[in-house]
Design a protein around this motif. Structure first.
Motif, PDB file in Angstrom:
ATOM      1  N   ASP A 223       0.863  -1.183   0.000  1.00 36.85           N
ATOM      2  CA  ASP A 223       0.000   0.000   0.000  1.00 36.85           C
ATOM      3  C   ASP A 223       0.898   1.232   0.000  1.00 36.85           C
ATOM      4  O   ASP A 223       1.545   1.545   1.006  1.00 36.85           O
ATOM      5  N   ALA A 224       0.947   1.943  -1.132  1.00 31.36           N
ATOM      6  CA  ALA A 224       1.913   3.037  -1.295  1.00 31.36           C
ATOM      7  C   ALA A 224       1.656   4.181  -0.310  1.00 31.36           C
ATOM      8  O   ALA A 224       2.604   4.793   0.205  1.00 31.36           O
ATOM      9  N   GLU A 225       0.393   4.438  -0.027  1.00 32.99           N
ATOM     10  CA  GLU A 225       0.078   5.511   0.917  1.00 32.99           C
ATOM     11  C   GLU A 225       0.521   5.147   2.332  1.00 32.99           C
ATOM     12  O   GLU A 225       1.117   5.971   3.040  1.00 32.99           O
ATOM     13  N   ARG A 226       0.265   3.908   2.727  1.00 34.64           N
ATOM     14  CA  ARG A 226       0.683   3.464   4.059  1.00 34.64           C
ATOM     15  C   ARG A 226       2.215   3.369   4.146  1.00 34.64           C
ATOM     16  O   ARG A 226       2.785   3.601   5.205  1.00 34.64           O
ATOM     17  N   PHE A 227       2.862   3.025   3.034  1.00 35.51           N
ATOM     18  CA  PHE A 227       4.324   2.988   3.003  1.00 35.51           C
ATOM     19  C   PHE A 227       4.893   4.373   3.278  1.00 35.51           C
ATOM     20  O   PHE A 227       5.798   4.545   4.110  1.00 35.51           O
ATOM     21  N   ALA A 228       4.364   5.373   2.577  1.00 34.71           N
ATOM     22  CA  ALA A 228       4.852   6.740   2.765  1.00 34.71           C
ATOM     23  C   ALA A 228       4.585   7.217   4.198  1.00 34.71           C
ATOM     24  O   ALA A 228       5.431   7.879   4.817  1.00 34.71           O
ATOM     25  N   GLU A 229       3.416   6.853   4.722  1.00 36.81           N
ATOM     26  CA  GLU A 229       3.080   7.239   6.092  1.00 36.81           C
ATOM     27  C   GLU A 229       4.036   6.600   7.097  1.00 36.81           C
ATOM     28  O   GLU A 229       4.529   7.261   8.029  1.00 36.81           O
ATOM     29  N   ALA A 230       4.335   5.317   6.907  1.00 39.16           N
ATOM     30  CA  ALA A 230       5.259   4.624   7.812  1.00 39.16           C
ATOM     31  C   ALA A 230       6.669   5.181   7.697  1.00 39.16           C
ATOM     32  O   ALA A 230       7.378   5.336   8.702  1.00 39.16           O
ATOM     33  N   ALA A 231       7.082   5.520   6.470  1.00 44.12           N
ATOM     34  CA  ALA A 231       8.416   6.097   6.270  1.00 44.12           C
ATOM     35  C   ALA A 231       8.524   7.456   6.949  1.00 44.12           C
ATOM     36  O   ALA A 231       9.553   7.783   7.565  1.00 44.12           O
ATOM     37  N   ARG A 232       7.470   8.236   6.862  1.00 45.40           N
ATOM     38  CA  ARG A 232       7.472   9.577   7.479  1.00 45.40           C
ATOM     39  C   ARG A 232       7.421   9.468   9.008  1.00 45.40           C
ATOM     40  O   ARG A 232       8.125  10.199   9.717  1.00 45.40           O
ATOM     41  N   THR A 233       6.655   8.532   9.526  1.00 45.99           N
ATOM     42  CA  THR A 233       6.435   8.434  10.975  1.00 45.99           C
ATOM     43  C   THR A 233       7.597   7.762  11.708  1.00 45.99           C
ATOM     44  O   THR A 233       7.991   8.193  12.800  1.00 45.99           O
ATOM     45  N   HIS A 234       8.174   6.722  11.094  1.00 41.98           N
ATOM     46  CA  HIS A 234       9.131   5.870  11.821  1.00 41.98           C
ATOM     47  C   HIS A 234      10.582   6.066  11.393  1.00 41.98           C
ATOM     48  O   HIS A 234      11.477   5.487  12.010  1.00 41.98           O
ATOM     49  N   SER A 235      10.840   6.829  10.346  1.00 40.30           N
ATOM     50  CA  SER A 235      12.211   7.065   9.855  1.00 40.30           C
ATOM     51  C   SER A 235      13.003   5.760   9.721  1.00 40.30           C
ATOM     52  O   SER A 235      14.071   5.592  10.306  1.00 40.30           O
ATOM     53  N   PRO A 236      12.497   4.799   8.933  1.00 40.32           N
ATOM     54  CA  PRO A 236      13.176   3.502   8.822  1.00 40.32           C
ATOM     55  C   PRO A 236      14.479   3.615   8.030  1.00 40.32           C
ATOM     56  O   PRO A 236      14.626   4.457   7.144  1.00 40.32           O
ATOM     57  N   LYS A 237      15.416   2.731   8.342  1.00 37.01           N
ATOM     58  CA  LYS A 237      16.660   2.645   7.583  1.00 37.01           C
ATOM     59  C   LYS A 237      16.474   1.793   6.332  1.00 37.01           C
ATOM     60  O   LYS A 237      17.111   2.037   5.312  1.00 37.01           O
ATOM     61  N   LEU A 261       6.610   4.073  -4.584  1.00 37.82           N
ATOM     62  CA  LEU A 261       7.531   3.574  -3.553  1.00 37.82           C
ATOM     63  C   LEU A 261       8.880   4.283  -3.641  1.00 37.82           C
ATOM     64  O   LEU A 261       9.438   4.713  -2.625  1.00 37.82           O
ATOM     65  N   LEU A 262       9.407   4.401  -4.850  1.00 33.61           N
ATOM     66  CA  LEU A 262      10.722   5.019  -5.015  1.00 33.61           C
ATOM     67  C   LEU A 262      10.691   6.499  -4.666  1.00 33.61           C
ATOM     68  O   LEU A 262      11.653   7.031  -4.089  1.00 33.61           O
ATOM     69  N   LEU A 263       9.594   7.185  -4.971  1.00 29.03           N
ATOM     70  CA  LEU A 263       9.467   8.597  -4.596  1.00 29.03           C
ATOM     71  C   LEU A 263       9.473   8.742  -3.075  1.00 29.03           C
ATOM     72  O   LEU A 263      10.156   9.618  -2.514  1.00 29.03           O
ATOM     73  N   ALA A 264       8.711   7.882  -2.389  1.00 29.53           N
ATOM     74  CA  ALA A 264       8.653   7.960  -0.927  1.00 29.53           C
ATOM     75  C   ALA A 264       9.997   7.568  -0.306  1.00 29.53           C
ATOM     76  O   ALA A 264      10.448   8.201   0.661  1.00 29.53           O
ATOM     77  N   ALA A 265      10.649   6.556  -0.855  1.00 24.32           N
ATOM     78  CA  ALA A 265      11.955   6.148  -0.324  1.00 24.32           C
ATOM     79  C   ALA A 265      12.966   7.271  -0.461  1.00 24.32           C
ATOM     80  O   ALA A 265      13.782   7.508   0.442  1.00 24.32           O
ATOM     81  N   SER A 266      12.920   7.989  -1.573  1.00 24.36           N
ATOM     82  CA  SER A 266      13.835   9.116  -1.775  1.00 24.36           C
ATOM     83  C   SER A 266      13.511  10.255  -0.818  1.00 24.36           C
ATOM     84  O   SER A 266      14.413  10.863  -0.226  1.00 24.36           O
ATOM     85  N   TYR A 268      12.150  10.168   2.111  1.00 26.43           N
ATOM     86  CA  TYR A 268      12.382   9.878   3.530  1.00 26.43           C
ATOM     87  C   TYR A 268      13.664   9.070   3.766  1.00 26.43           C
ATOM     88  O   TYR A 268      13.857   8.531   4.862  1.00 26.43           O
ATOM     89  N   ASP A 269      14.521   9.005   2.747  1.00 29.91           N
ATOM     90  CA  ASP A 269      15.856   8.408   2.872  1.00 29.91           C
ATOM     91  C   ASP A 269      15.790   6.953   3.355  1.00 29.91           C
ATOM     92  O   ASP A 269      16.450   6.574   4.334  1.00 29.91           O
ATOM     93  N   VAL A 270      15.021   6.158   2.643  1.00 37.14           N
ATOM     94  CA  VAL A 270      14.880   4.741   2.962  1.00 37.14           C
ATOM     95  C   VAL A 270      15.629   3.918   1.916  1.00 37.14           C
ATOM     96  O   VAL A 270      15.412   4.089   0.716  1.00 37.14           O
TER      97      VAL A 270
END
Length: 467
Positions: A223-237, A261-266, A268-270
């Motif tokens: 789920d791309a929206e939930r992925f971006a939300e988790a990346a923003r909230t938890h700052s995953p490595k 996914l790649l936009l969100a990873a970029s 939030y530095d994932v």
């Protein structure tokens, strides 16, 4: 060989039952041979095997003696542990440790008879006649240059432009993931996983003492929206995923989801680990994050265990050059070199002789037929397939309403069948009514046994309502 094995097991049972105590002298070779009705050379072979394992010790001129410490294993412990908690290691341990005659619809590999055993035998015979270095030496730190060049050519055909110097061979796909985790993670870091996901990702990350956050998985990818939300909230490595044929769902990543996914990873530095172990089962390639990203923040991982042999322990990592250098040092520190030269050369032989493409094409056709057969039978038992896989050997299924997959899996183990209940794959423990089936490991007798287990569960539920 069979008689030697019988003698080894006989001595093990005597040790486990304590009828042979630590320090006690074993029967002489001639006396034991006479008692067991075998030749003295068979006893010598059995004693040599046990000596090599440290179970017994030889005293020149005196005979063989039980080693000083008693065995920790007892006869009862040799059986599957039915009381073990069903966790991400449960299916692996039951599938790997149970003996012959056990049905394994829950395991994650193809049957031996589906693998190219004749081709492997030919390659082994050819390599055994060649130079002796591969039979005795350590592997080069980055792995076989010839295999890395071959992989680079294959990647180019898939749209991934990578030099051989950007590829590190590892002992397996699992070791490849472990090396990257060692390289990039510290205890306490956060890692995103698909929910559900391959259960050993969870087990491996727990060994690294990191926090795991699940991202719901859909038929077109996470789920791309939930992925971006988790990346923003938890700052995953890290985020670890399968992008070809997802395990356990069998779904494939869509271009739109891959882009998001790649936009969100970029943003939030994932960093993303893309495990591509099932790619050769696809009839046509789906999007690869590594190809779209150019190995900027995606690390591409794979192995040959699913299509060639699980005994050929050889995986690979493709990443940016500065990371490959650090990963190579880490591999030297933890494994003293790359994978076995023999394994690497076997893979080269098998990929280069022209038979591999035919083998994989045959697997795809055989699995497509088998998926339809098993799906039809499962649906006849009241199960519902979560999605229609484009390839591969897994079906992710909803059990009939109210059935608990873990309880059915425990009952199946008593009947010598290993199943894969849904919650071993689920980070959030939200899949108690789902189960993964390996269609190649689900013969008619396994389906018959499942039918009986489901009927028994239904009857138990009905009695519970009545009382």
């Amino acid at each position: 060989m069979a008689r030697t094995k019988d003698l080894v097991e006989d001595i093990r049972l005597r040790l486990a039952s304590r009828s042979l105590a630590p320090g006690e002298r074993l029967p002489s070779i001639r006396r034991y041979a006479s008692a067991m009705g075998v030749s003295p050379s068979t006893v010598v072979e059995a004693y040599d095997r046990l000596s090599a394992e440290g179970v017994i010790r030889s005293r020149p001129g005196s005979g063989f003696y039980v080693a000083g410490l008693p065995l920790a294993l007892t006869v009862g412990e040799a059986e599957p542990r039915l009381d073990r908690e069903i966790d991400p290691l449960w299916v692996s341990r039951q599938s790997l440790d149970t003996g012959p005659g056990v049905l394994r619809p829950g395991c994650g590999w193809l049957p031996a008879e589906w693998m190219p055993q004749e081709a492997i035998g030919r390659a082994l015979r050819k390599l055994s006649k060649g130079e002796g270095d591969r039979l005795a030496h350590y592997g080069a730190t980055q792995g076989s240059p010839a295999l890395r060049r071959l992989l680079a050519r294959q990647f180019a055909g898939e749209g991934l432009d990578v030099a051989p110097e950007q590829i590190l061979l590892a002992g397996s796909g699992t070791q490849a993931v472990d090396l990257v985790c060692r390289f990039l993670l510290q205890p306490g870091d956060t890692v995103l996983l698909d929910d559900p996901c391959y259960f050993n990702f969870q087990a491996l990350l727990r060994a690294h003492r990191v926090k795991i956050v699940g991202v719901p998985y859909t038929p077109s990818g996470p789920d791309a929206e939930r992925f971006a939300e988790a990346a923003r909230t938890h700052s995953p490595k890290l985020y670890i995923t399968n992008s070809a044929i997802h395990n356990p769902t069998g779904a494939s990543l869509s271009p739109a989801v891959a882009h998001r996914l790649l936009l969100a990873a970029s943003a939030y530095d994932v960093t993303i680990i893309e495990d591509d172990i099932f790619s050769d089962f696809e009839p046509e390639p789906s999007p690869r994050l590594a190809a779209l990203d150019g190995l900027d923040r995606v690390i591409h991982i794979g192995s040959f265990s699913k299509t060639l042999s699980a005994s050929l322990r050889c995986g690979y990592i493709a990443a940016k050059p500065e990371w490959i250098d650090g990963l190579t040092d880490l591999q030297v520190a933890t494994n003293f070199g790359g994978p076995s030269p023999l394994s690497a050369d076997l893979v080269i032989e098998l990929l280069s002789d022209g038979s591999y493409r035919k083998h994989v094409a045959s697997l795809r056709a055989r699995l497509a037929k088998r998926r339809k057969e098993v799906q039809a039978r499962l649906e006849g038992l009241g199960l519902r397939v979560w999605g229609e896989p484009r390839g591969g050997f897994t079906l992710w299924c909803h059990l009939p309403e109210g059935r608990d997959a873990a309880e059915i899996a425990k009952a199946a183990l008593v009947e010598k069948m290993v199943l894969a209940p849904g919650n071993v794959f689920s980070v959030s423990q939200s899949a108690p009514g789902l189960m993964r089936f390996n269609v190649a490991q689900t013969p008619p007798q396994a389906l018959d046994l499942l039918a009986g287990l489901l009927a028994r569960a239904s009857a138990d539920a009905a009695r519970s309502v009545e009382t």
